[in-house]
Motif scaffolding. Structure first.
Motif, PDB file in Angstrom:
ATOM      1  N   LYS A  99       4.576   8.104  -2.160  1.00  0.00           N
ATOM      2  CA  LYS A  99       4.719   8.728  -3.482  1.00  0.00           C
ATOM      3  C   LYS A  99       4.820  10.231  -3.258  1.00  0.00           C
ATOM      4  O   LYS A  99       3.844  10.849  -2.784  1.00  0.00           O
ATOM      5  CB  LYS A  99       3.498   8.427  -4.336  1.00  0.00           C
ATOM      6  N   ILE A 134      -2.757   9.057  -7.028  1.00  0.00           N
ATOM      7  CA  ILE A 134      -3.622   8.155  -6.254  1.00  0.00           C
ATOM      8  C   ILE A 134      -3.996   6.949  -7.103  1.00  0.00           C
ATOM      9  O   ILE A 134      -4.480   7.107  -8.224  1.00  0.00           O
ATOM     10  CB  ILE A 134      -4.888   8.913  -5.775  1.00  0.00           C
ATOM     11  N   LYS A 169       0.844  -1.200   0.000  1.00  0.00           N
ATOM     12  CA  LYS A 169       0.000   0.000   0.000  1.00  0.00           C
ATOM     13  C   LYS A 169       0.879   1.250   0.000  1.00  0.00           C
ATOM     14  O   LYS A 169       2.038   1.211   0.417  1.00  0.00           O
ATOM     15  CB  LYS A 169      -0.918   0.031   1.239  1.00  0.00           C
ATOM     16  N   ASN A 170       0.312   2.359  -0.466  1.00  0.00           N
ATOM     17  CA  ASN A 170       1.110   3.589  -0.548  1.00  0.00           C
ATOM     18  C   ASN A 170       0.360   4.781   0.031  1.00  0.00           C
ATOM     19  O   ASN A 170      -0.860   4.759   0.192  1.00  0.00           O
ATOM     20  CB  ASN A 170       1.556   3.862  -1.992  1.00  0.00           C
ATOM     21  N   VAL A 171       1.134   5.819   0.337  1.00  0.00           N
ATOM     22  CA  VAL A 171       0.584   7.091   0.815  1.00  0.00           C
ATOM     23  C   VAL A 171       1.136   8.185  -0.104  1.00  0.00           C
ATOM     24  O   VAL A 171       2.319   8.169  -0.444  1.00  0.00           O
ATOM     25  CB  VAL A 171       0.950   7.326   2.308  1.00  0.00           C
ATOM     26  N   VAL A 172       0.272   9.075  -0.546  1.00  0.00           N
ATOM     27  CA  VAL A 172       0.686  10.180  -1.411  1.00  0.00           C
ATOM     28  C   VAL A 172       1.074  11.344  -0.507  1.00  0.00           C
ATOM     29  O   VAL A 172       0.248  11.807   0.301  1.00  0.00           O
ATOM     30  CB  VAL A 172      -0.447  10.559  -2.388  1.00  0.00           C
ATOM     31  N   VAL A 196      -3.449  10.525   2.059  1.00  0.00           N
ATOM     32  CA  VAL A 196      -2.702  11.672   1.523  1.00  0.00           C
ATOM     33  C   VAL A 196      -2.131  12.394   2.737  1.00  0.00           C
ATOM     34  O   VAL A 196      -2.817  12.511   3.768  1.00  0.00           O
ATOM     35  CB  VAL A 196      -3.619  12.598   0.699  1.00  0.00           C
ATOM     36  N   THR A 219      -3.476   3.221  -2.857  1.00  0.00           N
ATOM     37  CA  THR A 219      -3.257   4.394  -1.998  1.00  0.00           C
ATOM     38  C   THR A 219      -4.208   4.320  -0.798  1.00  0.00           C
ATOM     39  O   THR A 219      -5.384   3.996  -0.943  1.00  0.00           O
ATOM     40  CB  THR A 219      -3.498   5.692  -2.791  1.00  0.00           C
ATOM     41  N   ARG A 220      -3.663   4.652   0.385  1.00  0.00           N
ATOM     42  CA  ARG A 220      -4.476   4.568   1.589  1.00  0.00           C
ATOM     43  C   ARG A 220      -4.573   5.900   2.345  1.00  0.00           C
ATOM     44  O   ARG A 220      -5.313   6.003   3.328  1.00  0.00           O
ATOM     45  CB  ARG A 220      -3.921   3.480   2.536  1.00  0.00           C
TER      46      ARG A 220
END
Ligand SMILES: *Cc1c(COP(=O)(O)O)cnc(C)c1O
Length: 430
Positions: A132, A146, A104-107, A153, A150-151
């Motif tokens: 990111k 996103i 999972k990623n966070v912007v 911002v 994405t989880r």
């Protein structure tokens, strides 16, 4: 007194979360320097461990002094609950932990505190998480970054160290549309200057180490929850919406509603990650917050005065303070932080790296330290210290180029600070 939200900010800064000690009448919040709490009986113990009753078990999870601070910060930020942690960096992990998972990623903003850039670009990879980095002024790029994995911002209200202001309402709208929480690091603004939840933020994180304690005595952090996010609207947040095996299949969101994130932070986050704030630190921070408004008023008054003066100095190439008319973020500052653009900015010296080093070495009142948000004025050459681990491109994006010095304006006499800066600038350029 009860914590009714009809009281003003300054009243709540002194009274929220605190009441005379029921055992002794002590007026100030006592430091409950205890590891454990006696159960009334075996049934009481079982109910506490099953989360059927709220109470004190063990100070890794909950402590009355820390609880008073949690209630105070949550109240000042307009949230429903808060979880204190051992540092601002711990708060960031604690904020992301229930949301993220491997893959999972966070912007996140390119303009962040240097330590946060390192935490996000390097360390969280070991958990299988990814950050990111995006220029948040490019809203189309934020939307484009996103994806299905994405989880959240993440941004800072007033970005450290560059005098950048995040457009929180615009970012909240994008996060909202994507069904994601917006996390705002409000350390450099404090709830006195900005209340991100009112602007649409889901979670607010703080380093208590800075303005909230205010005098350079504590390392601490906090995560505040707005209580407004629907964790069950998608299957993206199973830690909050699905059955938790460690609590016999309890579902946090279904059981605790608006307090789901806060309960999870204590019952799983603090229990298993152990990033707990100690009660002595909580006490110092409670005392610090009592004077938050008075200090922040002076911080921003001094910063505005000194930034304007520096901008006109012969040896200065530029000042990034968002409260200056020359700042590209002035109109955004008027909207997001109308009472003042904080007390943190960078100064670019005409003499480059060498002048910056001499300037820092010759200041008398300003201390050369890796800290900010102290009553004392502080200075640091970010490129050779806090932002040293970053690439030149990251340094520039973060506002920490080799020819800039970061200044945290304290609450001393502005005239004395100006005189000190003037003599050090003159020595630096000899
Ligand atoms: C200092 C700081 C942090 C990290 O907090 P610690 O208490 O030092 O862990 C995070 N964000 C911002 C904006 C900070 O200034």
């Amino acid at each position: 007194m009860s914590d009714t939200p009809t009281y003003g900010f300054d009243t709540l800064a002194i009274h929220a979360g605190a009441r005379p000690d029921p055992a002794t009448g002590a007026r100030q919040v006592p430091i409950y320097q205890t590891t454990a709490y006696v159960f009334r009986d075996a049934d009481h113990a079982a109910a506490l461990f099953n989360l059927q009753e709220v109470g004190y078990i063990y100070s890794r999870l909950t402590n009355p002094t820390v609880a008073a601070l949690q209630e105070r910060v949550a109240t000042l930020e307009g949230g429903v609950g808060a979880v204190c942690c051992s540092s601002g960096h711990a708060a960031q992990i604690m904020a992301l932990f229930p949301l993220m998972g491997p893959g999972k990623n966070v912007v996140v903003s390119t303009r962040l505190y240097g330590g946060t850039i390192t935490q996000f670009s390097q360390t969280i990879k070991r958990f299988g998480w990814e950050a990111k980095f995006v220029d948040l002024d490019d809203l189309a790029a934020v939307e484009a970054a996103i994806d299905d994995n994405t989880r959240a911002v993440f941004c800072e209200t007033i970005a450290n160290p560059g005098g950048y202001i995040s457009d929180i309402p615009a970012l909240a709208a994008i996060a909202d549309k994507a069904g994601l929480p917006l996390i705002v690091d409000n350390t450099t603004a404090t709830p006195y200057l900005c209340r991100p939840i009112e602007l649409g933020a889901t979670l607010v994180v703080h380093s208590l180490t800075k303005y909230l304690t205010g005098n350079g005595t504590v390392t601490g952090g906090v995560v505040v929850d707005s209580g407004r996010f629907d964790w069950s609207a998608s299957d993206k947040f199973p830690s909050l919406s699905a059955a938790e095996p460690a609590y016999h299949g309890l579902k946090f969101h279904e059981t605790f509603g608006a307090l789901a994130f806060t309960f999870h932070g204590i019952a799983v986050g603090l229990r298993d990650l152990g990033m707990t704030l100690n009660p002595q630190a909580a006490h110092y921070t409670l005392m610090g917050i009592e004077t938050l408004s008075l200090r922040m008023q002076r911080h921003v008054e001094n910063a505005q005065k000194i930034a304007s003066w520096l901008e006109g100095h012969a040896h200065v190439a530029g000042v990034t303070y968002a409260g200056l008319d020359s700042s590209p973020y002035k109109s955004r500052a008027d909207q997001i932080v109308p009472k003042g653009a904080g007390a943190l900015f960078t100064v670019q010296l005409k003499g480059g790296y060498e002048a910056c080093v001499r300037f820092v070495d010759n200041l008398q009142i300003f201390s050369h330290v890796a800290n900010l948000g102290d009553t004392r004025s502080l200075v640091i050459h970010s490129a050779s210290t806090t932002h040293r681990q970053l690439t030149p491109e990251q340094q520039k994006a973060a506002g920490a180029s080799p020819d800039v010095v970061r200044i945290s304006i304290g609450i001393e006499d502005a005239a004395d600070l100006i005189a000190d800066l003037d003599q050090a600038l003159n020595v630096a350029h000899q």
